[in-house]
Design a protein around this motif. Sequence first.
Motif, PDB file in Angstrom:
ATOM      1  N   LEU B  72      -3.271   7.452   0.173  1.00  0.00           N
ATOM      2  CA  LEU B  72      -2.847   8.198  -0.845  1.00  0.00           C
ATOM      3  C   LEU B  72      -1.471   7.419  -1.261  1.00  0.00           C
ATOM      4  O   LEU B  72      -0.985   7.560  -2.422  1.00  0.00           O
ATOM      5  CB  LEU B  72      -2.578   9.595  -0.518  1.00  0.00           C
ATOM      6  CG  LEU B  72      -3.958  10.199  -0.683  1.00  0.00           C
ATOM      7  CD1 LEU B  72      -3.841  11.836  -0.026  1.00  0.00           C
ATOM      8  CD2 LEU B  72      -4.665  10.394  -2.046  1.00  0.00           C
ATOM      9  N   GLY B  73      -0.606   7.080  -0.303  1.00  0.00           N
ATOM     10  CA  GLY B  73       0.927   6.500  -0.621  1.00  0.00           C
ATOM     11  C   GLY B  73       0.473   5.217  -1.356  1.00  0.00           C
ATOM     12  O   GLY B  73       1.134   4.948  -2.256  1.00  0.00           O
ATOM     13  N   LEU B  74      -0.279   4.375  -0.993  1.00  0.00           N
ATOM     14  CA  LEU B  74      -0.653   3.124  -1.630  1.00  0.00           C
ATOM     15  C   LEU B  74      -1.070   3.142  -2.922  1.00  0.00           C
ATOM     16  O   LEU B  74      -0.737   2.529  -4.099  1.00  0.00           O
ATOM     17  CB  LEU B  74      -1.410   2.292  -0.767  1.00  0.00           C
ATOM     18  CG  LEU B  74      -1.714   0.871  -1.323  1.00  0.00           C
ATOM     19  CD1 LEU B  74      -0.356   0.035  -1.252  1.00  0.00           C
ATOM     20  CD2 LEU B  74      -2.725   0.030  -0.585  1.00  0.00           C
ATOM     21  N   GLY B  87       1.935  -5.833   1.213  1.00  0.00           N
ATOM     22  CA  GLY B  87       2.526  -5.665   2.240  1.00  0.00           C
ATOM     23  C   GLY B  87       2.869  -4.437   2.679  1.00  0.00           C
ATOM     24  O   GLY B  87       3.880  -3.911   3.306  1.00  0.00           O
ATOM     25  N   TYR B  88       1.906  -3.326   2.474  1.00  0.00           N
ATOM     26  CA  TYR B  88       2.131  -1.857   2.621  1.00  0.00           C
ATOM     27  C   TYR B  88       2.330  -1.743   4.193  1.00  0.00           C
ATOM     28  O   TYR B  88       2.947  -0.737   4.588  1.00  0.00           O
ATOM     29  CB  TYR B  88       0.740  -1.190   2.230  1.00  0.00           C
ATOM     30  CG  TYR B  88       1.140   0.214   2.071  1.00  0.00           C
ATOM     31  CD1 TYR B  88       2.032   0.788   1.170  1.00  0.00           C
ATOM     32  CD2 TYR B  88       0.638   1.079   2.972  1.00  0.00           C
ATOM     33  CE1 TYR B  88       2.316   2.119   1.161  1.00  0.00           C
ATOM     34  CE2 TYR B  88       0.697   2.711   2.879  1.00  0.00           C
ATOM     35  CZ  TYR B  88       1.585   2.815   1.673  1.00  0.00           C
ATOM     36  OH  TYR B  88       1.819   4.380   1.666  1.00  0.00           O
ATOM     37  N   VAL B 144      13.644   6.202   6.010  1.00  0.00           N
ATOM     38  CA  VAL B 144      13.718   4.810   5.975  1.00  0.00           C
ATOM     39  C   VAL B 144      12.540   4.008   5.555  1.00  0.00           C
ATOM     40  O   VAL B 144      13.051   2.898   4.853  1.00  0.00           O
ATOM     41  CB  VAL B 144      13.546   4.455   7.716  1.00  0.00           C
ATOM     42  CG1 VAL B 144      13.598   3.042   8.105  1.00  0.00           C
ATOM     43  CG2 VAL B 144      15.063   5.118   8.478  1.00  0.00           C
ATOM     44  N   ALA B 145      11.435   4.600   5.214  1.00  0.00           N
ATOM     45  CA  ALA B 145      10.387   3.743   4.804  1.00  0.00           C
ATOM     46  C   ALA B 145      10.558   3.743   3.181  1.00  0.00           C
ATOM     47  O   ALA B 145      10.381   2.775   2.431  1.00  0.00           O
ATOM     48  CB  ALA B 145       8.989   4.535   5.187  1.00  0.00           C
ATOM     49  N   GLY B 276       5.570   5.792  -2.565  1.00  0.00           N
ATOM     50  CA  GLY B 276       4.423   5.154  -1.728  1.00  0.00           C
ATOM     51  C   GLY B 276       4.882   4.918  -0.540  1.00  0.00           C
ATOM     52  O   GLY B 276       4.036   5.009   0.527  1.00  0.00           O
ATOM     53  N   ALA B 277       5.816   4.108  -0.247  1.00  0.00           N
ATOM     54  CA  ALA B 277       6.475   3.869   1.100  1.00  0.00           C
ATOM     55  C   ALA B 277       6.656   5.179   1.986  1.00  0.00           C
ATOM     56  O   ALA B 277       6.205   4.906   3.050  1.00  0.00           O
ATOM     57  CB  ALA B 277       7.735   2.985   1.067  1.00  0.00           C
TER      58      ALA B 277
END
Lengths: 417, 403
Positions: B72-74, B87-88, B144-145, B276-277
């Motif tokens: 879902l983030g991607l 590069g997820y 951080v992400a 997303g990250a």
Amino acid sequence: MTEPVPVGGELLSEPRETRVLPRRIGAFLIDVAQILAITLLTLLVLPLAAAGLLGVVVFVGYFAGFDGLAQGTPGKRLMTLRVVGEEWQMPPGARAGVVRSVAWLLDGIAAGLVALVSTLVSTDRKRIGDRIAKTRVVDFEAVRLRQVEQLPDDAPVLEARGVSKAFGGLMAVDDVGFTVPQRSIVSIIGPNGAGKTTFFNMLTGLYKPTAGRIVFAGQDVTASRPDIITSLGVARTFQNIRLFGTMSAVENVMVGEHSRMRAGVFGSILRTPAVRREEKSAEEKARSTLAYVGLAEENFDQIAANLSYGDQRRVEIARALASDPKLLLLDEPTAGMNTQESARLTEFMQRLRDDRGLSILLIEHDMKVVMGVSERVSVLDHGEMIAEGEPRQVREDPRVIEAYLGKQSENDDGGAA
Amino acid sequence: MVSIVELPFPVIVLIFGALLLGRYLARENRRAAIGFTVAVVVWAAAVPLFLDSSGGVIEDCIIALAYVVMALGLNIVVGYAGLLDLGYVAFFALGALVMGYLGSGFVSSAGGGEGIHIFVSEATQSLPGLHVNFLLVLVVAVVVAAIGGVLIGLPTLRLRGDYIAIVTLAFGEIIGRLVLNGDELVVGGQKVTNGRQGITPIDRVDLPGLEPFKSLELKPWYWLALALILLVLFVNSRLRDSRLGRAWIAIREDEVAAASMGIPLVRTKLMAYATGAAFGGMSGALLASYYNTVNADQFRFAFSIFILAMVILGGLGSIWGVVIGAVLLSFINSYFIPDVFNEVPSKIGLDFDLTQLSFGIFGFLLVIVMVLRPEGLLPERRRKLELTGSVATADEDIFEARA
């Protein structure tokens, strides 16, 4: 093509009173009842459908003879599904398995059908939607765009000085300078490849000028980012319509309002009252803007790419108007229109100027439109400005005639509109 | 006598059937969609009641749920904003590393060798290293992400299409290599990572008011992952229907027009990367705690592709589609290939296991889906229109109008 609705048509419905309270309560009760019904139905249907499919898989697996499918690898996978404390097992014998599988499957399908049919019957969404649409108050004031403000009456809204753009060795635009007075319509004409669109792209920040200055409403916007120029009050349309094809007409116009909205990430996630109000008023404004440019109301929620060509032009103009511009840049707005449609658009442009105090900068091929509507005309050829002045003067300028028709001695190979 | 009881089919079929039904209902009626969503959540929450609390099926379910969060983030980056991100895995790694640093004995010098403990249960109080409550770790991992997302986004801002993919691919690979070789990288007497060996053990999730999670009692993990999914689903759908969501889709459709309509490209794209990250980091922290290790072998390029395949299989930009794609691929990966069909090749006389072909099978499935249903299993409304041809291109329209 069907006969299009006139550009700049009137509002489709008179403003009426808003919805009354009892109707709201009724609608709310219907909502709750339907939500409950669907919840219960789905709760019931899902396991039945699951059981049905499970049956089929077992059946297929049984005959295909995959022991692995049934028994799994020992160790990690050795576990049981307990239903009310009992171990559930495939009945012995293939025949029983077949019978059961089919029964499950039919059961699941039947239950699913019941659920779907009952949903369809219980919701006549279109009618409800129509009713709400009819009572929607179209706020005309919200559409009224901001007037050019804080600018002396005689100051030009746009001023370009010595603007040039070179692509490699090619001078696409060479030392062009002109002004757009407030509340005026100014045109740029010229043969294909004269640098008109390049000039537009510099005004809107898509290209950076190689030299020169662009001043908008007293602010230097040379090489500013496109979104900043838009938020200052410049909006544009494109020569080959560039709508967001998979968005509806209303959504397209709402994108145009982006720079006039505030909602941030967290506000949007929490949908705070302020954000909700903003969304609602943005949508209403989008709808009334679409009505203002003359799009038929049944097309408001159509996907933009499915609209007719003329309607797409209307939506593009509405999208540009949505950012409350002081200056509107139209890139060949009458391309692909017949004489009648062009005439309506001309009238609409005048209305924009008179009603809303907009200035319009127009790129156009259609001489009739240009001569009819513009207060001043600039002519570009090979990136250079070869004439500038009132339409009548420009039309008689020998250099303009030459650029458009070629020299008398040479072959006339098109270009004249 | 054949016993089929260990099949996780009920789980998959439940979700799949529910989603198909839900898509249909959602198109018809908003209220139906709400009712249906409630029902699905109830069922999803009830699944562990039918399963052994430490068996293979619930393990697979938990991993599938964690993958759903990532997919879902991607989906925000690739599906909404149209920025192809290869590069997820980097965000998975960042989230997992944060969990590794803040929830293990890895930073052994912390607190003068006695460890630093922030809101953790008594069992961990005496251990050396940094030990922070899981909820705080989750917040840090998300932050951080998200920062990582902005960093990966910055160099791609001037690029388009395929070039973005290449830069993100490189970024994912950099993080992967960094984790792999981090054991030789010493900063202030502290190794950066533990390389292949991995940081282990990791603190188990420890939520206020509950017993710390155990490795043999997996139901709480399941419910925690489900709760995270609900959160992510909520954020996803709210953002989609907001000013920001419209801006993302506008950028995906036509960047030039979007910029001309007043959308700041840089800020909007970075927002997509960061959001997303953040979900990738969230899922990474959960998985690190669940796997009980953070090691270099988890962060491979193939994992990025795996998650991307989930998004594409399910339907780019479609929330429910992505959920179904993630669950499906995850189960194929962790159940069907290794446990169900693994011995099929040897049975028909071939000398290999099916697990060796995993990625070949994913590729094959993707090709099949792209041929038969290019918009994905449960397509987003817009993309379906785009691909099924009911949307004429602008050029055809002009041609028609001029003819």
